[in-house]
Design a protein around this motif. Sequence first.
Motif, PDB file in Angstrom:
ATOM      1  N   UNK A   1       0.589  -1.356   0.102  1.00 25.55           N
ATOM      2  CA  UNK A   1      -0.073   0.329  -0.276  1.00 25.55           C
ATOM      3  C   UNK A   1       1.012   1.255  -0.504  1.00 25.55           C
ATOM      4  N   UNK A   2       2.327   0.904   0.474  1.00 28.15           N
ATOM      5  CA  UNK A   2       2.400   3.055   0.041  1.00 28.15           C
ATOM      6  C   UNK A   2       3.959   2.077   0.247  1.00 28.15           C
ATOM      7  N   UNK A   3       4.848   3.727   0.288  1.00 28.40           N
ATOM      8  CA  UNK A   3       6.838   3.358   0.164  1.00 28.40           C
ATOM      9  C   UNK A   3       6.986   3.993   1.104  1.00 28.40           C
ATOM     10  N   UNK A   4       7.953   3.475   1.981  1.00 32.23           N
ATOM     11  CA  UNK A   4       8.684   4.200   3.161  1.00 32.23           C
ATOM     12  C   UNK A   4       9.980   3.899   3.254  1.00 32.23           C
ATOM     13  N   UNK A   5      11.547   5.331   3.577  1.00 32.53           N
ATOM     14  CA  UNK A   5      12.259   4.664   4.114  1.00 32.53           C
ATOM     15  C   UNK A   5      12.216   4.423   5.719  1.00 32.53           C
ATOM     16  N   UNK A   6      12.778   3.193   5.553  1.00 24.00           N
ATOM     17  CA  UNK A   6      13.231   2.952   7.411  1.00 24.00           C
ATOM     18  C   UNK A   6      14.630   2.899   7.738  1.00 24.00           C
ATOM     19  N   UNK A   7      14.911   3.398   8.827  1.00 20.50           N
ATOM     20  CA  UNK A   7      15.701   3.187   9.289  1.00 20.50           C
ATOM     21  C   UNK A   7      16.314   1.904  10.647  1.00 20.50           C
ATOM     22  N   UNK A   8      16.732   1.302  10.462  1.00 27.04           N
ATOM     23  CA  UNK A   8      17.294   0.291  11.538  1.00 27.04           C
ATOM     24  C   UNK A   8      18.271   0.251  12.652  1.00 27.04           C
ATOM     25  N   UNK A   9      17.693   0.341  14.000  1.00 25.93           N
ATOM     26  CA  UNK A   9      19.132   0.698  15.236  1.00 25.93           C
ATOM     27  C   UNK A   9      18.746   0.402  16.316  1.00 25.93           C
ATOM     28  N   UNK A  10      19.760  -0.383  16.241  1.00 26.33           N
ATOM     29  CA  UNK A  10      20.117  -1.079  18.224  1.00 26.33           C
ATOM     30  C   UNK A  10      18.674  -1.895  18.119  1.00 26.33           C
ATOM     31  N   UNK A  11      17.977  -2.957  17.571  1.00 26.54           N
ATOM     32  CA  UNK A  11      17.015  -4.161  17.680  1.00 26.54           C
ATOM     33  C   UNK A  11      15.651  -3.155  17.198  1.00 26.54           C
ATOM     34  N   UNK A  12      15.799  -2.611  16.620  1.00 23.58           N
ATOM     35  CA  UNK A  12      14.040  -1.434  16.499  1.00 23.58           C
ATOM     36  C   UNK A  12      13.878  -0.481  15.366  1.00 23.58           C
ATOM     37  N   UNK A  13      12.848  -0.541  14.547  1.00 24.81           N
ATOM     38  CA  UNK A  13      13.542   0.227  13.144  1.00 24.81           C
ATOM     39  C   UNK A  13      12.305   1.239  13.661  1.00 24.81           C
ATOM     40  N   UNK A  14      12.685   2.656  12.277  1.00 27.31           N
ATOM     41  CA  UNK A  14      11.330   3.671  12.818  1.00 27.31           C
ATOM     42  C   UNK A  14      11.112   4.605  11.442  1.00 27.31           C
ATOM     43  N   UNK A  15      10.508   4.947  10.949  1.00 28.59           N
ATOM     44  CA  UNK A  15      10.713   5.192  10.005  1.00 28.59           C
ATOM     45  C   UNK A  15      11.192   7.205  10.265  1.00 28.59           C
ATOM     46  N   UNK A  16      11.677   7.246   8.606  1.00 30.15           N
ATOM     47  CA  UNK A  16      11.909   8.309   8.341  1.00 30.15           C
ATOM     48  C   UNK A  16      11.603   9.355   7.292  1.00 30.15           C
ATOM     49  N   UNK A  17      10.799  10.520   7.810  1.00 34.69           N
ATOM     50  CA  UNK A  17      10.097  11.450   6.636  1.00 34.69           C
ATOM     51  C   UNK A  17       9.147  10.328   6.154  1.00 34.69           C
ATOM     52  N   UNK A  18       8.670  11.268   5.500  1.00 34.22           N
ATOM     53  CA  UNK A  18       6.872  10.756   5.069  1.00 34.22           C
ATOM     54  C   UNK A  18       6.471  10.152   4.081  1.00 34.22           C
ATOM     55  N   UNK A  19       5.537   8.740   4.344  1.00 33.57           N
ATOM     56  CA  UNK A  19       5.016   7.383   3.647  1.00 33.57           C
ATOM     57  C   UNK A  19       4.784   8.144   2.255  1.00 33.57           C
ATOM     58  N   UNK A  20       5.206   7.472   1.473  1.00 29.17           N
ATOM     59  CA  UNK A  20       4.532   7.540  -0.070  1.00 29.17           C
ATOM     60  C   UNK A  20       3.062   6.650   0.044  1.00 29.17           C
ATOM     61  N   UNK A  21       1.922   6.913  -0.926  1.00 28.41           N
ATOM     62  CA  UNK A  21       0.716   5.510  -0.829  1.00 28.41           C
ATOM     63  C   UNK A  21       1.709   5.414  -2.763  1.00 28.41           C
ATOM     64  N   UNK A  22       1.439   4.026  -2.658  1.00 29.34           N
ATOM     65  CA  UNK A  22       2.024   3.170  -3.883  1.00 29.34           C
ATOM     66  C   UNK A  22       2.209   2.100  -3.424  1.00 29.34           C
ATOM     67  N   UNK A  23       2.206   1.413  -4.988  1.00 29.83           N
ATOM     68  CA  UNK A  23       1.298  -0.184  -4.965  1.00 29.83           C
ATOM     69  C   UNK A  23       3.382  -0.883  -6.007  1.00 29.83           C
ATOM     70  N   UNK A  24       3.209  -2.192  -5.748  1.00 27.35           N
ATOM     71  CA  UNK A  24       4.484  -2.121  -7.227  1.00 27.35           C
ATOM     72  C   UNK A  24       3.690  -3.741  -7.244  1.00 27.35           C
ATOM     73  N   UNK A  25       3.386  -3.182  -8.843  1.00 25.37           N
ATOM     74  CA  UNK A  25       2.481  -4.429  -9.459  1.00 25.37           C
ATOM     75  C   UNK A  25       3.415  -5.747  -9.636  1.00 25.37           C
TER      76      UNK A  25
END
Length: 843
Positions: free
Chosen positions: A688-712
């Motif tokens: 349903x969407x695209x996002x940049x995620x950062x992985x650090x110290x065993x956890x993850x978080x979204x960086x910046x805004x998400x964008x709606x979208x799908x991969x065909x």
Amino acid sequence: MKNNFQRFTFALGILFLVIPETNVLGDDHNPQSTATILVGSEAKAISADLIGIFFEDINYAADGGLYAELVQNRSFEYSRGDNRAWDSLTAWSRVGPESTSTSVTVESREPLHENNPHYLVLRAEREGDQLSLRNEGFDGIPLVGGDTYNVSLFARAMSGTPGPITVRLERVTGEKLSEITFDKLSGSWTKYAGKLLPAIDDSNARLVVSTARPGVIAIDMVSLFPQNTFKSRPNGMRRDLAEVIADLKPRFVRFPGGCVAHGDGIENMYRWKDTIGPVEQRKAQRNIWRYHQTMGLGYFEYFQFCEDIGAKPLPVVPAGVCCQNAGNYLNLVPKGQRGIPMQLMPEYVQEVLDLIEYANGPVTSTWGAKRAEAGHPEPFHLEYLGVGNEDEITPAFKERFAMIHEAVKAKHPEVTVIGTTGPATDGRDYEEGWKFADAIKLEMVDEHGYKTPDWFWDNLQRFDGYSRDRSQVYLGEYAAHDRDRGNTLRSALSEAAYLTAIERNGDHVRLSSYAPLLSKQGRTQWRPDLIYFDNVAITPSINYYVQRLFSIHGGDQHLPTTVSVEQNSNEQGAHLDSIRLGTWNSQAKFDDVRITQGTDVTFNDSFDQLSSDWNLNSGQWKVADGALLQTSDEQPAVIQYGFPADRSGYTLRLRAMKSSGAEGFLVGFAATANNEYMWWNLGGWGNTMHAIERFREGGSSIVGSTAQGRIESNRWYDIMIKVAKDRIQCYLDSRLVHDVAYEYMGATLQLAASCVRESSSGDTILKIVSNASHPVNTTIDLSSLGSLGDLATKVVLSGYADAENRHGEPAQVVPVTSTISISPTQQVEIPANSFTVLRIHAP
């Protein structure tokens, strides 16, 4: 509040500067950082109502918590609809052996009130038959020796000459602590009341109701209330817990909740009129969090509590629709969002208008008179009204919200109506909510969300770009969710950093409140929370102190604040980075992977064969037909390639095709020696969407805004990621999807600062947040502000990043206050992992 079907994450932005450090050694090996904080003189007016609290009956926050009633299931209204393990006698138990000549039942003919349909019936056939029922309270009944407790019940003699009724307090051993007897029972419902005075403390007492004569007695609304409530209010609040809340000095209180407000189905919406008047006439209902709401803590009590603590009331009413995640609790059949039938909406709109009249109307008005009957002839001065909570932005929602909004603004233009942008800070409901707010020119919207501490730090510019021509913002629910949902100092500092941004944007972000507020030990359904408690003890979290310091050291003017940093590390040195290709429950092909650094192509793989340079982490990878294939369903399936990089960054290009599966691609980049990395999640979250995620110290978080979208499936996509010194740009088929400020090869040390002025005192207040693991020598330049006092109050929260104030244990982090001298240019050492407040007193 997010309901029990969904969890989301959230964070906001502030002015910040990431201090570059040597990635190989990490923060601990570079204690030479210095910083300068420059405060300008051009003041900007900001909201005086910025910091408030959000109360929701979750985690037993009301019944068994803030509401001081000590008898559980006092009106015998518990049912399986509240909790599958419950019935009408939950929390009650019979004392002594059962007898064929006695019985205990719950009946509903000729009730005390139609809103309170069930009552207890005690039957005894023979002289000497004794019937006793014990109530365990909410995990025991806490008593303070020497205090007075008001006891009451409603009773009627149904047949015979039963009675008297004895009510006593006793220890778990059966030892009597205090007792009272009510005799001369009437044949109609009558209230009997008195006082109990235990001589000694007991944190785990019981209440016992007994009768010992033949006949049949109906009993309802068995109540035990401490006289020593907050402000000595009848039907009031638990004193010590209310005082801890009052010490936050909130500017407003949002009530009665989040998901509780719009309810688990139309029939479960929180209707304010059901919560006022005599408590025995209020309409109790199941709680969406799977327990029971007596409504003893109702709208009158909420308004009174706001007044008692000097906070503005901010009630939230349903927007004519229930929670989109509503479901039938007993048979687990989903319901989804449903709306009040349109033919009934005019009546509901009038209900909302009646609420405003109840709060603000004169005693000569219908609902103002009801407020006066409750003991408060003066108005409550309602300024804000929330409509809806995290609702799915559907046509049904829009139609009903618009009706309410138009009616309120037509009759009460002085009231600010606050709408909703769904349960998260991005995604479809967020975008549709903002479009709808723009279309109807809504004054204010309520944004919600929960994120990791890193998200807060990584998104510190969020509100700087919000248009001042659009709706103002209320951050109705937020909290940093650290590993294991702990109330760590790390999480509290990220919230403090975020609040410096809120202060800076306080001309547009007008209100904010952490969520949830309260959590009872042994009854916690959601973490983290601001305050933890049991029947006798209270533990404020570290996050609590952050909220309190921002509230009591708030201001009504913001002064421009700039942070700059210098340090001596070799930030231009080589660094081992890596790229990662992956999928999540999908199968895909990758080809033409190329890394460019400057003008040099340093890596180029068209997959004639699988090079040994690639490290297989998970999944099933092979080369076929000139492409790299991943064919498993693993979550995730990842292959990795490492390469040397420097601070100037690089560009990653590749082609990718989804063969089949539920989601799209994962493309990893910007790895560090501390096992941190980013990845671009394309077609994630169910495609349903695209996002940049950062992985650090065993956890993850979204960086910046998400964008709606799908991969065909079965089409090639061109992917390009540009990693520069201070930003990341992600392109899909040559279209820029994400453009995020990010310090590549920067250290984890960050500083955030905000300076405000309090007009009433003339004081200047500087707040500084650091997540460095070492002290930072900081120059504070206040020279542009002119004449200042020469003394400042300094308050510091600091400790280990993982520190928590755990309930039942000594507090690890509390504010430490001192007085220091101050000058226009001041040298201050900012402690490691700290939040510092400098209140510079006016001359």
